[in-house]
Design an enzyme around this catalytic site. Structure first.
Site, PDB file in Angstrom:
ATOM      1  N   GLN A  97       0.801  -1.222   0.000  1.00 30.30           N
ATOM      2  CA  GLN A  97       0.000   0.000   0.000  1.00 30.30           C
ATOM      3  C   GLN A  97       0.839   1.282   0.000  1.00 30.30           C
ATOM      4  OE1 GLN A  97      -2.738  -1.712   3.268  1.00 30.30           O
ATOM      5  NE2 GLN A  97      -4.106  -0.416   2.103  1.00 30.30           N
ATOM      6  N   ARG A 146       3.636  -0.137  13.087  1.00 24.94           N
ATOM      7  CA  ARG A 146       3.326  -1.463  12.541  1.00 24.94           C
ATOM      8  C   ARG A 146       3.424  -1.394  11.020  1.00 24.94           C
ATOM      9  NH1 ARG A 146      -2.233  -4.039  11.092  1.00 24.94           N
ATOM     10  NH2 ARG A 146      -1.457  -6.050  10.399  1.00 24.94           N
ATOM     11  N   HIS A 148       0.973  -9.425   4.643  1.00 23.28           N
ATOM     12  CA  HIS A 148      -0.179  -8.528   4.492  1.00 23.28           C
ATOM     13  C   HIS A 148      -0.638  -8.620   3.026  1.00 23.28           C
ATOM     14  CE1 HIS A 148      -2.294  -4.917   6.473  1.00 23.28           C
ATOM     15  NE2 HIS A 148      -2.867  -5.045   5.287  1.00 23.28           N
ATOM     16  N   GLU A 194      -5.390 -10.376   8.877  1.00 22.53           N
ATOM     17  CA  GLU A 194      -6.773 -10.589   8.446  1.00 22.53           C
ATOM     18  C   GLU A 194      -6.983 -11.797   7.530  1.00 22.53           C
ATOM     19  OE1 GLU A 194      -8.181  -6.914   6.745  1.00 22.53           O
ATOM     20  OE2 GLU A 194      -8.122  -5.901   8.654  1.00 22.53           O
ATOM     21  N   ASN A 196      -8.097  -5.754  14.289  1.00 20.54           N
ATOM     22  CA  ASN A 196      -8.396  -4.681  13.332  1.00 20.54           C
ATOM     23  C   ASN A 196      -9.895  -4.472  13.370  1.00 20.54           C
ATOM     24  OD1 ASN A 196      -5.720  -4.757  12.626  1.00 20.54           O
ATOM     25  ND2 ASN A 196      -6.059  -5.435  10.511  1.00 20.54           N
ATOM     26  N   TYR A 201     -13.214  -1.632  12.540  1.00 16.69           N
ATOM     27  CA  TYR A 201     -13.655  -0.376  11.945  1.00 16.69           C
ATOM     28  C   TYR A 201     -15.120  -0.062  12.222  1.00 16.69           C
ATOM     29  CZ  TYR A 201      -9.247  -0.447   9.372  1.00 16.69           C
ATOM     30  OH  TYR A 201      -7.910  -0.452   9.050  1.00 16.69           O
ATOM     31  N   GLU A 253      -5.349  -2.024  14.098  1.00 17.73           N
ATOM     32  CA  GLU A 253      -5.841  -1.081  13.077  1.00 17.73           C
ATOM     33  C   GLU A 253      -7.182  -0.533  13.532  1.00 17.73           C
ATOM     34  OE1 GLU A 253      -6.332  -2.481   9.034  1.00 17.73           O
ATOM     35  OE2 GLU A 253      -4.358  -3.424   9.024  1.00 17.73           O
ATOM     36  N   TRP A 257      -5.045   3.222  11.672  1.00 18.46           N
ATOM     37  CA  TRP A 257      -4.903   2.985  10.239  1.00 18.46           C
ATOM     38  C   TRP A 257      -5.358   4.255   9.552  1.00 18.46           C
ATOM     39  CZ3 TRP A 257      -2.483  -0.625   7.469  1.00 18.46           C
ATOM     40  CH2 TRP A 257      -2.585  -0.494   6.084  1.00 18.46           C
ATOM     41  N   TRP A 277      -6.234  -0.880  -1.922  1.00 22.33           N
ATOM     42  CA  TRP A 277      -6.583  -2.133  -2.595  1.00 22.33           C
ATOM     43  C   TRP A 277      -7.577  -1.918  -3.743  1.00 22.33           C
ATOM     44  CZ3 TRP A 277      -2.754  -4.917  -0.910  1.00 22.33           C
ATOM     45  CH2 TRP A 277      -2.341  -4.817   0.411  1.00 22.33           C
TER      46      TRP A 277
HETATM   47  C1  PNW Z   1      -7.957  -3.600   6.426  1.00 19.55           C
HETATM   48  N1  PNW Z   1     -14.184  -5.059   5.713  1.00 19.55           N
HETATM   49  O1  PNW Z   1      -8.771  -4.234   5.478  1.00 19.55           O
HETATM   50  C2  PNW Z   1      -6.537  -3.846   5.930  1.00 19.55           C
HETATM   51  O2  PNW Z   1      -5.724  -4.523   6.861  1.00 19.55           O
HETATM   52  C3  PNW Z   1      -5.859  -2.656   5.395  1.00 19.55           C
HETATM   53  O3  PNW Z   1      -4.802  -3.028   4.543  1.00 19.55           O
HETATM   54  C4  PNW Z   1      -6.865  -1.739   4.748  1.00 19.55           C
HETATM   55  O4  PNW Z   1      -6.269  -0.686   4.058  1.00 19.55           O
HETATM   56  C5  PNW Z   1      -7.790  -1.243   5.850  1.00 19.55           C
HETATM   57  O5  PNW Z   1      -8.380  -2.298   6.565  1.00 19.55           O
HETATM   58  C6  PNW Z   1      -8.885  -0.301   5.385  1.00 19.55           C
HETATM   59  O6  PNW Z   1      -9.817  -0.957   4.567  1.00 19.55           O
HETATM   60  C7  PNW Z   1     -10.121  -4.383   5.608  1.00 19.55           C
HETATM   61  O7  PNW Z   1     -14.854  -5.112   4.686  1.00 19.55           O
HETATM   62  C8  PNW Z   1     -10.842  -4.548   4.445  1.00 19.55           C
HETATM   63  O8  PNW Z   1     -14.743  -5.210   6.815  1.00 19.55           O
HETATM   64  C9  PNW Z   1     -12.183  -4.765   4.474  1.00 19.55           C
HETATM   65  C10 PNW Z   1     -12.822  -4.825   5.694  1.00 19.55           C
HETATM   66  C11 PNW Z   1     -12.115  -4.659   6.879  1.00 19.55           C
HETATM   67  C12 PNW Z   1     -10.761  -4.429   6.829  1.00 19.55           C
END
Ligand code: PNW
Length: 483
Positions: free
Chosen positions: A26, A83, A129, A176, A316, A318, A386, A434, A442
């Site tokens: 990335q 990280r 990764h 992940e 990780n 979100y 993250e 993050w 991606w």
């Molecule tokens: C993570 N979802 O990916 C990755 O570890 C990172 O490389 C990425 O840039 C970052 O989160 C932000 O997207 C994810 O759909 C991709 O739940 C998709 C999901 C969660 C994390």
């Protein structure tokens, strides 16, 4: 933000380490510089640019050539932990156990680690990764061949421990595994997008990929514990992602069960074998039947031996979603436990305000609940490896710098950690945002910007956003204070 929760700035523990995270493909760029081999991402982003917003990461943030400047920037932001991931094909261009090592690739990571250590920044290193060396995919399908991949990954890991382990005290084997299994081998939205090729079997392959990751992880945890930990004194584990799931209809027992089952399919899939040293969750066996691989008796022994050696749960996280049970019987290619997920519940309520990514909504209460869920199930200290979000309109520098949405998001999620620690008794030991800087997201290319530092992709100039200063200041003020 349109969110009614105020940021309370609750206290955090004295020894709570904060930092920022990135991944090699990335940010590094330098796609074929100094002898680097191709990974599946180099191939995927060029062969099928339409799958990656028409973009690749040949240059990206050019971190490979700007690394000294980036480390100085981290130091100026008060970052305590960094990280990052090692690009396997930069250090072993063809990836395999009998392939030559690239000294220039090793030199880059040695230089990075030395500069971090010199500034008092702790390196946390992810071995994998998502960037499988292309040659291994060409030879045997990469993660699809469990035995071959295990042997090649073990050699790569041993090289990294030998080269860098005197200065690296925290290792992550895989980032992940859920995403690699499902997105790269079932939905096909991430490299190698295997399921889109002829002769693939999406009913079994994602589970085989997960199996390969689990066994490769287990081998390397045991290797580290036997051969390296006694002298190097570091620790090692895995990073799992996962949403928290609420029932679509809170009044429906079926939806309440669906929300629980969805988390078992998402997190328990990897968490139970890794942290409990046992077979896949029973719910997965009953829904997936023979599509889910078996652990042989000797493999179960390995899982059992390795489980207590995983020193932390790398989380990780979100966002939160709703889960709704679909009608019976499940589709024959069902992979969710017969569940449909959404951001809106049965009463039309959204789980939280949306960021620049539709799936990523501000839902700190779900984060607090997930921390509790993981702690209760696995009882291992958690590091948030993250967390972050992209804001709307960040291509414009002025909007990007004034990133109030992100500051609010981060503030709310840090409060959720504080509550998890002080009100729920969960052991949370650190927090890595993050991401350090905007980068190649991606399949979304350079669209969403997750950085606390803005990157101008024309000039490659870095500009800290206000959220970077907010984190620096908040960790100065909030740690160890009583409130
Ligand atoms: C993570 N979802 O990916 C990755 O570890 C990172 O490389 C990425 O840039 C970052 O989160 C932000 O997207 C994810 O759909 C991709 O739940 C998709 C999901 C969660 C994390």
């Amino acid at each position: 933000l349109g969110h009614d929760l105020p940021v309370e700035e609750l206290r955090l523990p004295e020894d709570f380490g904060w930092g920022a995270a990135t991944a090699a493909y990335q940010i590094e760029g330098a796609a074929s510089q100094d002898g680097k081999g191709k990974s599946v991402w180099d191939t995927y982003s060029h062969l099928q640019p339409s799958r990656t917003n028409g973009q690749h990461a040949d240059v990206s943030c050019d971190h490979y050539n700007r690394m000294p400047e980036d480390v100085d920037l981290m130091a100026s932001l008060g970052i305590e932990v960094y990280r990052f991931s090692i690009s396997w094909s930069r250090v072993i261009p063809l990836g395999g156990r009998n392939d030559p090592v690239n000294e220039k690739g090793l030199a880059f990571y040695n230089d990075l680690i030395n500069r971090l250590v010199a500034r008092g920044i702790k390196p946390v290193v992810t071995l994998y990764h998502w960037d499988t060396p292309q040659a291994l995919y060409d030879r045997y399908g990469g993660l699809l061949d469990t035995a071959e991949f295990r042997a090649d990954f073990a050699r790569y890991a041993r090289l990294c421990f030998t080269q860098f382990g005197d200065r690296v005290r925290k290792w992550v084997t895989f980032n992940e595994p859920y995403i690699t299994s499902i997105f790269a081998h079932l939905n096909g939205t991430l490299a190698p997008g295997h399921c889109r090729e002829a002769g693939t079997d999406t009913k079994t392959e994602p589970w085989r990929v997960g199996h390969t990751i689990l066994l490769s992880h287990t081998d390397v945890v045991l290797m580290y514990a036997c051969e390296f930990q006694p002298s190097q004194k570091g620790d090692i584990s895995i990073v799992l992602n996962g949403h928290f799931y609420e029932p679509f209809d809170a009044g429906s027992p079926a939806d309440r069960a669906a929300a629980k089952r969805r988390m078992v399919f998402y997190i328990g899939w990897f968490g139970d074998p890794v942290f409990l040293g046992r077979d896949y969750p029973a719910e997965m066996r009953s829904y997936l039947g023979s599509r889910l691989p078996e652990f042989m008796p000797e493999e179960r022994d390995l899982l059992r031996q390795a489980a207590p050696l995983n020193a932390f749960y790398g989380m990780n996280h979100y966002s939160t979603k709703y889960a709704r049970k679909l009608s019976e019987p499940p589709a024959e290619d069902d992979w969710t436990g017969n569940i449909e997920e959404s951001s809106v519940n049965s009463e039309g309520k959204e789980v939280g305000p949306a960021s620049a990514m539709g799936w990523l909504r501000v839902a700190p209460e779900g984060f607090r609940k997930l921390l509790g869920w993981v702690w209760e199930r696995y009882h291992v200290p958690i590091i948030v490896t993250e967390n972050g979000c992209p804001c709307v309109g960040e291509d414009d520098l002025a909007t990007a710098v004034d990133d109030k949405f992100r500051q609010r998001y981060l503030g709310l999620y840090l409060d959720a950690i504080s509550r998890a620690i002080y009100e729920d008794g969960v052991a949370v030991k650190g927090y890595y945002v993050w991401s350090l800087m905007d980068n190649y997201e991606w399949s979304a290319g350079y669209g969403p910007r997750y950085g606390i530092v803005h990157v101008d992709y024309e000039t490659l100039k870095r500009t800290p956003k206000n959220s970077a200063l907010y984190l620096r200041d908040t960790f100065k003020r909030r740690r160890g204070v009583s409130s």
